[in-house]
Design an enzyme around this catalytic site. Structure first.
Site, PDB file in Angstrom:
ATOM      1  N   GLY A  12       0.816  -1.217   0.000  1.00 11.91           N
ATOM      2  CA  GLY A  12       0.000   0.000   0.000  1.00 11.91           C
ATOM      3  C   GLY A  12       0.848   1.264   0.000  1.00 11.91           C
ATOM      4  O   GLY A  12       0.740   2.107  -0.910  1.00 11.91           O
ATOM      5  N   ASP A  32      10.419  -5.996  -3.802  1.00  8.70           N
ATOM      6  CA  ASP A  32       9.347  -6.676  -3.049  1.00  8.70           C
ATOM      7  C   ASP A  32       9.418  -8.157  -3.405  1.00  8.70           C
ATOM      8  O   ASP A  32      10.065  -8.524  -4.384  1.00  8.70           O
ATOM      9  CB  ASP A  32       7.958  -6.104  -3.441  1.00  8.70           C
ATOM     10  CG  ASP A  32       6.920  -6.293  -2.339  1.00  8.70           C
ATOM     11  OD1 ASP A  32       6.622  -7.449  -1.995  1.00  8.70           O
ATOM     12  OD2 ASP A  32       6.414  -5.289  -1.801  1.00  8.70           O
ATOM     13  N   LEU A  50      13.211 -10.429   1.679  1.00  7.47           N
ATOM     14  CA  LEU A  50      14.001  -9.822   2.765  1.00  7.47           C
ATOM     15  C   LEU A  50      14.582 -10.863   3.711  1.00  7.47           C
ATOM     16  O   LEU A  50      15.502 -10.558   4.479  1.00  7.47           O
ATOM     17  CB  LEU A  50      13.122  -8.843   3.567  1.00  7.47           C
ATOM     18  CG  LEU A  50      12.689  -7.578   2.828  1.00  7.47           C
ATOM     19  CD1 LEU A  50      11.535  -6.899   3.566  1.00  7.47           C
ATOM     20  CD2 LEU A  50      13.868  -6.611   2.689  1.00  7.47           C
ATOM     21  N   SER A 109       5.848   1.669  13.749  1.00  4.26           N
ATOM     22  CA  SER A 109       4.383   1.744  13.823  1.00  4.26           C
ATOM     23  C   SER A 109       3.934   2.239  15.187  1.00  4.26           C
ATOM     24  O   SER A 109       4.627   2.037  16.204  1.00  4.26           O
ATOM     25  CB  SER A 109       3.806   0.349  13.573  1.00  4.26           C
ATOM     26  OG  SER A 109       2.419   0.324  13.864  1.00  4.26           O
ATOM     27  N   ASN A 110       2.757   2.829  15.208  1.00  2.00           N
ATOM     28  CA  ASN A 110       2.129   3.207  16.484  1.00  2.00           C
ATOM     29  C   ASN A 110       1.916   1.981  17.376  1.00  2.00           C
ATOM     30  O   ASN A 110       1.733   2.125  18.577  1.00  2.00           O
ATOM     31  CB  ASN A 110       0.808   3.932  16.223  1.00  2.00           C
ATOM     32  CG  ASN A 110      -0.276   3.019  15.680  1.00  2.00           C
ATOM     33  OD1 ASN A 110      -0.988   2.387  16.446  1.00  2.00           O
ATOM     34  ND2 ASN A 110      -0.396   2.917  14.368  1.00  2.00           N
ATOM     35  N   TYR A 134       3.605  -8.029  16.383  1.00  2.00           N
ATOM     36  CA  TYR A 134       3.934  -7.066  15.324  1.00  2.00           C
ATOM     37  C   TYR A 134       4.561  -5.807  15.942  1.00  2.00           C
ATOM     38  O   TYR A 134       5.610  -5.333  15.490  1.00  2.00           O
ATOM     39  CB  TYR A 134       2.644  -6.742  14.566  1.00  2.00           C
ATOM     40  CG  TYR A 134       2.700  -5.532  13.666  1.00  2.00           C
ATOM     41  CD1 TYR A 134       3.476  -5.533  12.512  1.00  2.00           C
ATOM     42  CD2 TYR A 134       1.958  -4.382  13.969  1.00  2.00           C
ATOM     43  CE1 TYR A 134       3.516  -4.413  11.682  1.00  2.00           C
ATOM     44  CE2 TYR A 134       1.979  -3.275  13.141  1.00  2.00           C
ATOM     45  CZ  TYR A 134       2.764  -3.292  11.998  1.00  2.00           C
ATOM     46  OH  TYR A 134       2.805  -2.197  11.177  1.00  2.00           O
ATOM     47  N   LYS A 138       8.469  -4.010  15.791  1.00  9.03           N
ATOM     48  CA  LYS A 138       8.809  -2.617  15.480  1.00  9.03           C
ATOM     49  C   LYS A 138       9.715  -2.051  16.572  1.00  9.03           C
ATOM     50  O   LYS A 138      10.613  -1.240  16.280  1.00  9.03           O
ATOM     51  CB  LYS A 138       7.539  -1.778  15.330  1.00  9.03           C
ATOM     52  CG  LYS A 138       6.647  -2.206  14.160  1.00  9.03           C
ATOM     53  CD  LYS A 138       7.349  -2.122  12.817  1.00  9.03           C
ATOM     54  CE  LYS A 138       6.424  -2.404  11.644  1.00  9.03           C
ATOM     55  NZ  LYS A 138       7.105  -2.359  10.334  1.00  9.03           N
ATOM     56  N   SER A 163      -1.808   5.974  10.992  1.00  9.97           N
ATOM     57  CA  SER A 163      -2.651   5.273  10.011  1.00  9.97           C
ATOM     58  C   SER A 163      -2.542   6.046   8.699  1.00  9.97           C
ATOM     59  O   SER A 163      -3.162   7.098   8.552  1.00  9.97           O
ATOM     60  CB  SER A 163      -4.111   5.250  10.474  1.00  9.97           C
ATOM     61  OG  SER A 163      -4.219   4.764  11.793  1.00  9.97           O
TER      62      SER A 163
HETATM   63  P1  NAI Z   1       1.593  -3.705   3.014  1.00  7.61           P
HETATM   64  O1  NAI Z   1       1.289  -4.973   3.732  1.00  7.61           O
HETATM   65  O2  NAI Z   1       0.610  -3.179   2.052  1.00  7.61           O
HETATM   66  O3  NAI Z   1       3.005  -3.817   2.285  1.00  7.61           O
HETATM   67  C1  NAI Z   1       4.078  -4.563   2.787  1.00  7.61           C
HETATM   68  C2  NAI Z   1       4.853  -5.114   1.613  1.00  7.61           C
HETATM   69  O4  NAI Z   1       5.963  -5.875   2.123  1.00  7.61           O
HETATM   70  C3  NAI Z   1       4.029  -6.062   0.724  1.00  7.61           C
HETATM   71  O5  NAI Z   1       4.041  -5.631  -0.622  1.00  7.61           O
HETATM   72  C4  NAI Z   1       4.715  -7.406   0.892  1.00  7.61           C
HETATM   73  O6  NAI Z   1       4.729  -8.194  -0.308  1.00  7.61           O
HETATM   74  C5  NAI Z   1       6.129  -7.001   1.282  1.00  7.61           C
HETATM   75  N1  NAI Z   1       6.806  -8.073   1.985  1.00  7.61           N
HETATM   76  C6  NAI Z   1       6.309  -8.866   2.972  1.00  7.61           C
HETATM   77  N2  NAI Z   1       7.197  -9.811   3.290  1.00  7.61           N
HETATM   78  C7  NAI Z   1       8.291  -9.611   2.505  1.00  7.61           C
HETATM   79  C8  NAI Z   1       9.523 -10.278   2.371  1.00  7.61           C
HETATM   80  N3  NAI Z   1       9.848 -11.351   3.103  1.00  7.61           N
HETATM   81  N4  NAI Z   1      10.400  -9.810   1.459  1.00  7.61           N
HETATM   82  C9  NAI Z   1      10.102  -8.731   0.698  1.00  7.61           C
HETATM   83  N5  NAI Z   1       8.944  -8.062   0.775  1.00  7.61           N
HETATM   84  C10 NAI Z   1       8.037  -8.504   1.676  1.00  7.61           C
HETATM   85  O7  NAI Z   1       1.878  -2.631   4.169  1.00  7.61           O
HETATM   86  P2  NAI Z   1       1.826  -1.035   4.086  1.00  7.61           P
HETATM   87  O8  NAI Z   1       0.552  -0.576   4.623  1.00  7.61           O
HETATM   88  O9  NAI Z   1       2.284  -0.589   2.765  1.00  7.61           O
HETATM   89  O10 NAI Z   1       2.946  -0.659   5.180  1.00  7.61           O
HETATM   90  C11 NAI Z   1       4.296  -0.508   4.823  1.00  7.61           C
HETATM   91  C12 NAI Z   1       5.126  -0.481   6.098  1.00  7.61           C
HETATM   92  O11 NAI Z   1       4.691   0.568   6.932  1.00  7.61           O
HETATM   93  C13 NAI Z   1       5.031  -1.775   6.905  1.00  7.61           C
HETATM   94  O12 NAI Z   1       6.308  -2.061   7.443  1.00  7.61           O
HETATM   95  C14 NAI Z   1       4.062  -1.415   8.016  1.00  7.61           C
HETATM   96  O13 NAI Z   1       4.336  -2.167   9.182  1.00  7.61           O
HETATM   97  C15 NAI Z   1       4.356   0.058   8.209  1.00  7.61           C
HETATM   98  N6  NAI Z   1       3.188   0.792   8.744  1.00  7.61           N
HETATM   99  C16 NAI Z   1       2.127   1.085   7.913  1.00  7.61           C
HETATM  100  C17 NAI Z   1       1.049   1.789   8.406  1.00  7.61           C
HETATM  101  C18 NAI Z   1      -0.088   2.219   7.537  1.00  7.61           C
HETATM  102  O14 NAI Z   1      -0.946   2.954   8.015  1.00  7.61           O
HETATM  103  N7  NAI Z   1      -0.152   1.828   6.266  1.00  7.61           N
HETATM  104  C19 NAI Z   1       0.979   2.166   9.825  1.00  7.61           C
HETATM  105  C20 NAI Z   1       2.145   1.788  10.588  1.00  7.61           C
HETATM  106  C21 NAI Z   1       3.202   1.138  10.047  1.00  7.61           C
HETATM  107  C1  15L Z   2      -0.249  -0.386  11.305  1.00  4.83           C
HETATM  108  O1  15L Z   2       0.850  -0.572  11.808  1.00  4.83           O
HETATM  109  C2  15L Z   2      -0.705  -1.167  10.131  1.00  4.83           C
HETATM  110  O2  15L Z   2       0.359  -1.462   9.262  1.00  4.83           O
HETATM  111  C3  15L Z   2      -1.827  -0.486   9.367  1.00  4.83           C
HETATM  112  O3  15L Z   2      -2.411  -1.438   8.500  1.00  4.83           O
HETATM  113  C4  15L Z   2      -2.873   0.092  10.310  1.00  4.83           C
HETATM  114  O4  15L Z   2      -3.466  -0.961  11.030  1.00  4.83           O
HETATM  115  C5  15L Z   2      -2.206   1.057  11.263  1.00  4.83           C
HETATM  116  O5  15L Z   2      -1.121   0.452  11.934  1.00  4.83           O
HETATM  117  C6  15L Z   2      -3.169   1.591  12.324  1.00  4.83           C
HETATM  118  O6  15L Z   2      -2.886   1.463  13.505  1.00  4.83           O
HETATM  119  O7  15L Z   2      -4.180   2.178  11.939  1.00  4.83           O
END
Ligand code: NAI
Ligand code: 15L
Length: 267
Positions: A12, A32, A50, A109-110, A134, A138, A163
């Site tokens: 995302g 990815d 990774l 993350s939060n 999770y 972090k 978020s």
């Molecule tokens: P997402 O789940 O959409 O994207 C994560 C990506 O990491 C996916 O495309 C997945 O294929 C890839 N991935 C997973 N395992 C892998 C591996 N072994 N090797 C290579 N790639 C791998 O998550 P999003 O929402 O894009 O979040 C990105 C980062 O930000 C994450 O680390 C998440 O914990 C952090 N985050 C996101 C928040 C949000 O509001 N979207 C809030 C807090 C933290």
């Molecule tokens: C996160 O860490 C997650 O990656 C995201 O999907 C949301 O759940 C976000 O926190 C949140 O707390 O809203």
């Protein structure tokens, strides 16, 4: 900055930054395990898992900075969290050190502080209170970042993202929402700053309800401009009144704090 690596680029936030950062640096190297689609202008696509250190060494070689988003982004089994978030993040920092100390933005993350109550205003000195495995991963990543700076001078900024979505999706996100534009500007500030050391910053927009104080990281020059307030009426009309004794309401981590142990009840 000529070349920036984005891990988790098919996810995302990765997809959003791929679009938002186009033209900001000469080359975006996108990586990815999932499909990254077609290679566009100013892009390099290098698939990698990774969990494979050799593959991570290859994607880090030759870049000036790393936006580390890849991994499990919600709660999961311990094995999954261990491999993708703990080992995967270790591989990124270790590859950065071996390749000469690239600056890293670590997507924390939060949920590293999700068991603090909503009334508690947190700052740069507040203790971790993870609300999930999770969240624990972090905390590991943030501590790893601290260690790699203190011992090896690898600079990083750990962003405790609230978020980050196009719009807040529920009442809690009126406080935790980080707009896409504010997130993009934060990433740019992190790589444009002269020095960052090992910094932690909370990632939320200029929302009316503020849980987090970023004054310790003011030197980064990031001032969030957007506010969730424009979505309040819509969210409040669509969702029930908060019940203050509900753990999902009481704690900053929301549903992550309320949920049981994932290993007992995998979803
Ligand atoms: P997402 O789940 O959409 O994207 C994560 C990506 O990491 C996916 O495309 C997945 O294929 C890839 N991935 C997973 N395992 C892998 C591996 N072994 N090797 C290579 N790639 C791998 O998550 P999003 O929402 O894009 O979040 C990105 C980062 O930000 C994450 O680390 C998440 O914990 C952090 N985050 C996101 C928040 C949000 O509001 N979207 C809030 C807090 C933290
Ligand atoms: C996160 O860490 C997650 O990656 C995201 O999907 C949301 O759940 C976000 O926190 C949140 O707390 O809203």
């Amino acid at each position: 900055m000529k070349k920036i690596l984005i891990t988790g680029a098919a996810g995302g936030l990765g997809t959003i930054l791929r679009h938002q950062l186009r033209g900001w640096v000469e080359t975006l190297r996108l990586s990815d395990v999932s499909d990254l689609g077609e290679c566009g202008p100013g892009e390099e696509l290098i698939p990698a898992d990774l969990t494979n250190f050799g593959a991570v060494m290859d994607i880090v070689e030759g870049v000036d900075g790393i936006v580390h988003l890849g991994g499990k982004s919600i709660e999961g089994t311990f094995d999954n969290i261990l491999n993708t978030n703990i080992k995967g993040t270790y591989h990124i920092f270790e590859a950065a050190r071996k390749h000469g100390g690239k600056r890293i933005m670590f997507a924390s993350s939060n949920h590293a502080i999700g068991f603090h109550q909503r009334e508690t205003r947190l700052d740069g000195d507040s203790p971790f209170r993870p609300d999930s495995l999770y969240g624990v991963s972090k905390c590991f990543g943030e501590n790893l970042a601290r260690y790699y700076f203190d011992k090896f001078a690898v600079e990083s900024v750990s962003v405790r993202i609230g978020s980050c979505f196009a719009e807040p999706l529920d009442r809690r996100m009126l406080a935790t929402w980080l707009s896409i534009d504010d997130f993009t500007r934060l990433v740019q500030c992190i790589f444009e700053a002269a020095r960052v050391g090992a910094t932690m910053i909370y990632g939320a927009s200029n929302n009316r309800e503020q849980w987090w104080d970023n004054s310790h990281a003011a030197f980064l020059g990031w001032t969030p401009r957007d506010s969730s307030e424009i979505f309040r009426a819509k969210i409040e009309a669509a969702t029930p009144e908060p019940q203050w004794d509900d753990p999902a309401v009481r704690y900053q981590g929301g549903g992550f704090a309320k949920a049981g142990h994932f290993e007992d009840d995998p979803q």
